[in-house]
Design an enzyme around this catalytic site. Sequence first.
Site, PDB file in Angstrom:
ATOM      1  N   SER A   1       0.835  -1.203   0.000  1.00  0.00           N
ATOM      2  CA  SER A   1       0.000   0.000   0.000  1.00  0.00           C
ATOM      3  C   SER A   1       0.871   1.254   0.000  1.00  0.00           C
ATOM      4  CB  SER A   1      -0.919   0.008   1.235  1.00  0.00           C
ATOM      5  OG  SER A   1      -0.163   0.288   2.400  1.00  0.00           O
TER       6      SER A   1
ATOM      7  N   SER B   1       0.813   3.624   2.265  1.00  0.00           N
ATOM      8  CA  SER B   1       0.794   4.255   3.581  1.00  0.00           C
ATOM      9  C   SER B   1       2.168   4.733   4.048  1.00  0.00           C
ATOM     10  CB  SER B   1       0.231   3.284   4.627  1.00  0.00           C
ATOM     11  OG  SER B   1       1.128   2.210   4.860  1.00  0.00           O
TER      12      SER B   1
ATOM     13  N   LYS C   1       5.104   0.229   9.520  1.00  0.00           N
ATOM     14  CA  LYS C   1       4.918   1.646   9.849  1.00  0.00           C
ATOM     15  C   LYS C   1       6.207   2.148  10.492  1.00  0.00           C
ATOM     16  CE  LYS C   1       0.486   1.287   8.814  1.00  0.00           C
ATOM     17  NZ  LYS C   1      -0.076   1.877   7.565  1.00  0.00           N
TER      18      LYS C   1
ATOM     19  N   SER D   1      -3.008   6.528   5.971  1.00  0.00           N
ATOM     20  CA  SER D   1      -2.410   5.431   6.723  1.00  0.00           C
ATOM     21  C   SER D   1      -3.309   5.040   7.887  1.00  0.00           C
ATOM     22  CB  SER D   1      -1.023   5.846   7.259  1.00  0.00           C
ATOM     23  OG  SER D   1      -0.506   4.866   8.134  1.00  0.00           O
TER      24      SER D   1
END
Length: 296
Positions: free
Chosen positions: A100, A102, A157, A261
Site C-alpha cells: 500500500s 501508507s 509503519k 495510513s
Amino acid sequence: MSFQFLVKYFASILFLLMIVTGIIWALDSFVWSKRRKILAQNALKQTGREDQMSEDEKHALIAPFLRQPTWVEYSGSFFPVIALVFVLRSFLFEPFKIPSASMLPTLYVGDLILVNKFTYGIRLPIVGTKIIEVNNPKRGDVMVFKYPNDPSLDYIKRVVGVPGDVVTYKDKKLSINGQAVSYVPQNEFLHDGADLRYSKQYAENLTGVEHRILNNDSAGTMLLQAPQFPMSEQCSYEYDNFTCKVPEGHYFMMGDNRDDSMDSRYWGFVPDKNIVGKAFFIWMNFGDLKRIGSFK
C-alpha cells in the site's frame, strides 16, 4: 490453495515442509538406507556366485535394491534447502513486499524490502516468543509487526512513540514528551499512476531521525469519534488533536503518508510480542530499479 493463503501462512507452511522432509531424510539416512543395503547383500548371496561376478555385474544386480524411491530422493534433496531458507527468514532476514501507499514517500507500492529479524531480539519461529534480548525499537525506525487486530497480517509503519512516551498530534504535527518535532517544507510530492495529485512534503526530524512525510490539506486532522482499542484509556481525543501515553511493552506506530495510513491512531498500540523486525533495505522494485538501496 489461493496465493493470499500461501502468503498469509507461508512461515507455517515452510516449517511444516521442513519437518516432513527432515523426518523423511533422517529415516532414510539412518533406517531405510541400511535396509536397502541388507537387501542388496542378500541378493548377491542368493546368486551363489558372488565371488565369480564382475563389478559391473554386481552393480547391475544390487542397483535396484539401493535406489531411493523418487519421493524419498526429492525429500532428501529439498530438506537442506528448505531448512536453510527457514533459518534465514526466521532468525536473520525476511523479505516483504510493500502492498500500500501508507509509507510514501519512504516506501513505494511494489518495493521488495528486507527486514532484519535479529536486531530487536531473537524470537522463536511461528510463535514469536523472544528468547534473547538484543535491542529495542527506537523512534524513527521503520518496523514490520503483526497487526494487533489480526496477527496473521504483517504491517509496516514508523515507530513514533516508545514505552513511556507521550505522543501528541495536532495540526498534523507531532510532539514527543512535550517537545515539538521539527518540520522543514520540501518540494511537493507527485503521486504516480491513476492517482495523479500532489501532496505537501516535509522533512520530519523525529528526535534525531530525519525522514520525509506527506500531508494532504484536504484531509481532516482527526476522526469524527475516538476509536476504541486495548488501553485506549491512555489516549485523549479532541476535534483537531489527540494525545496518547505509550504503555510499557508497547509502541505507537504511524505511516509516513500521514493522511493515507491506518495506524496506531485508529487501532492502538503494538505490543512487543507482535514485532517482526526492522526494515532497512529495498532489494528490488521491478517497476523502478533505481529504488534499490537502503532507506531511512
